[in-house]
Each structure stands twice: as structure tokens, then as C-alpha cells.
Design a protein around this motif. Sequence first.
Motif, PDB file in Angstrom:
ATOM      1  N   ASN A  68      -5.912  -4.931   6.694  1.00  0.00           N
ATOM      2  CA  ASN A  68      -5.607  -4.897   5.274  1.00  0.00           C
ATOM      3  C   ASN A  68      -5.846  -3.499   4.715  1.00  0.00           C
ATOM      4  N   GLU A  72      -2.995  -1.046   3.088  1.00  0.00           N
ATOM      5  CA  GLU A  72      -3.163  -0.465   1.747  1.00  0.00           C
ATOM      6  C   GLU A  72      -3.074   1.056   1.797  1.00  0.00           C
ATOM      7  N   ARG A  82       4.372   1.887  -8.781  1.00  0.00           N
ATOM      8  CA  ARG A  82       4.256   0.444  -8.620  1.00  0.00           C
ATOM      9  C   ARG A  82       5.629  -0.078  -8.216  1.00  0.00           C
ATOM     10  N   GLY A  87       3.626  -3.836  -3.636  1.00  0.00           N
ATOM     11  CA  GLY A  87       2.700  -4.870  -4.094  1.00  0.00           C
ATOM     12  C   GLY A  87       2.682  -6.068  -3.163  1.00  0.00           C
ATOM     13  N   LEU A  88       3.866  -6.449  -2.679  1.00  0.00           N
ATOM     14  CA  LEU A  88       3.951  -7.577  -1.748  1.00  0.00           C
ATOM     15  C   LEU A  88       3.196  -7.272  -0.459  1.00  0.00           C
ATOM     16  N   LYS A  90       0.682  -5.200   0.030  1.00  0.00           N
ATOM     17  CA  LYS A  90      -0.766  -5.210  -0.223  1.00  0.00           C
ATOM     18  C   LYS A  90      -1.275  -6.625  -0.468  1.00  0.00           C
ATOM     19  N   ASP A  91      -0.560  -7.381  -1.278  1.00  0.00           N
ATOM     20  CA  ASP A  91      -1.005  -8.745  -1.600  1.00  0.00           C
ATOM     21  C   ASP A  91      -0.962  -9.654  -0.379  1.00  0.00           C
ATOM     22  N   ALA A  94      -3.910  -8.810   1.857  1.00  0.00           N
ATOM     23  CA  ALA A  94      -5.135  -9.358   1.269  1.00  0.00           C
ATOM     24  C   ALA A  94      -5.162 -10.885   1.401  1.00  0.00           C
ATOM     25  N   GLY A  95      -4.007 -11.511   1.259  1.00  0.00           N
ATOM     26  CA  GLY A  95      -3.919 -12.961   1.417  1.00  0.00           C
ATOM     27  C   GLY A  95      -4.261 -13.404   2.819  1.00  0.00           C
TER      28      GLY A  95
END
Length: 124
Positions: A68, A72, A82, A87-88, A90-91, A94-95
Motif C-alpha cells: 500500500n 501511494e 487529484r 484515488g482509486l 490508493k483507496d 488501502a482497502g
Amino acid sequence: MKKPPLYKSFGYAFAGIFACVKKERNIKIHLCFTAAVIFFGFFLHISAIEWCICLTLFGLVLSLEILNTAIEAVVDLVTEDRHPLAGLAKDAAAGAVLVSAIFAAITGLIIFLPKGITYLQMHL
């Protein structure tokens, strides 16, 4: 391009691990939980199979946390803007950590809760 010697590859890998531990708050949290599980594992005398399960889960969660961090870093290197795909990425990374941590916690409860209850019943 010539590959570095094996010992240098290990050195780079350890440098990456130590950089993540130094930089990332969440990996420090995972390491604290790892230490707690190890303590209670010895205290409650979990079996060899239960140790193997715990060790596998330690490796999974910590590896995903390191991955992760890498994702990032790459996303931040590529763009400061952004962007939905950034964002996808990174998210989603993290998910993946969160999913592994939740299932590790559930597995930990399955292993440790009965042993903890038995210990309390015998000593109270």
C-alpha cells in the motif's frame, strides 16, 4: 541492465521495510498488534498450527501495508493532481490492507477468545 548481487537485493528490501516502519503510522499499529498476539500466543500456549496461522496473517497484513505504501508513493510520484484513477489506486490498496486486517482480527478472536475464557475460568 545487470542485476545487483543477491546481498544488495536483500539490503534494498530491508531498507524498504525499515523506511515503511519509520514513515507509516499504520504499519506501527500493525506491529503493535503483532507484538500483542505474540505475547498472548506464548501466554495462552497456542498450538503449532495456530502459530502458523498467526505468522501467515502477520506476513499478509504487513506485506499488504508495505505494498500500500509503495502504491501511494508511485501515485504521488506520477501526479500531484487529484485524479479519479489515482484515488482509486490508493483507496483500493488501502482497502486490501483493511480487508486483510479485519479477517486477521476475526481469526485472532477465533483462536484466542476460547483460550482466554478458559484461562479466566480457571484463574478466577
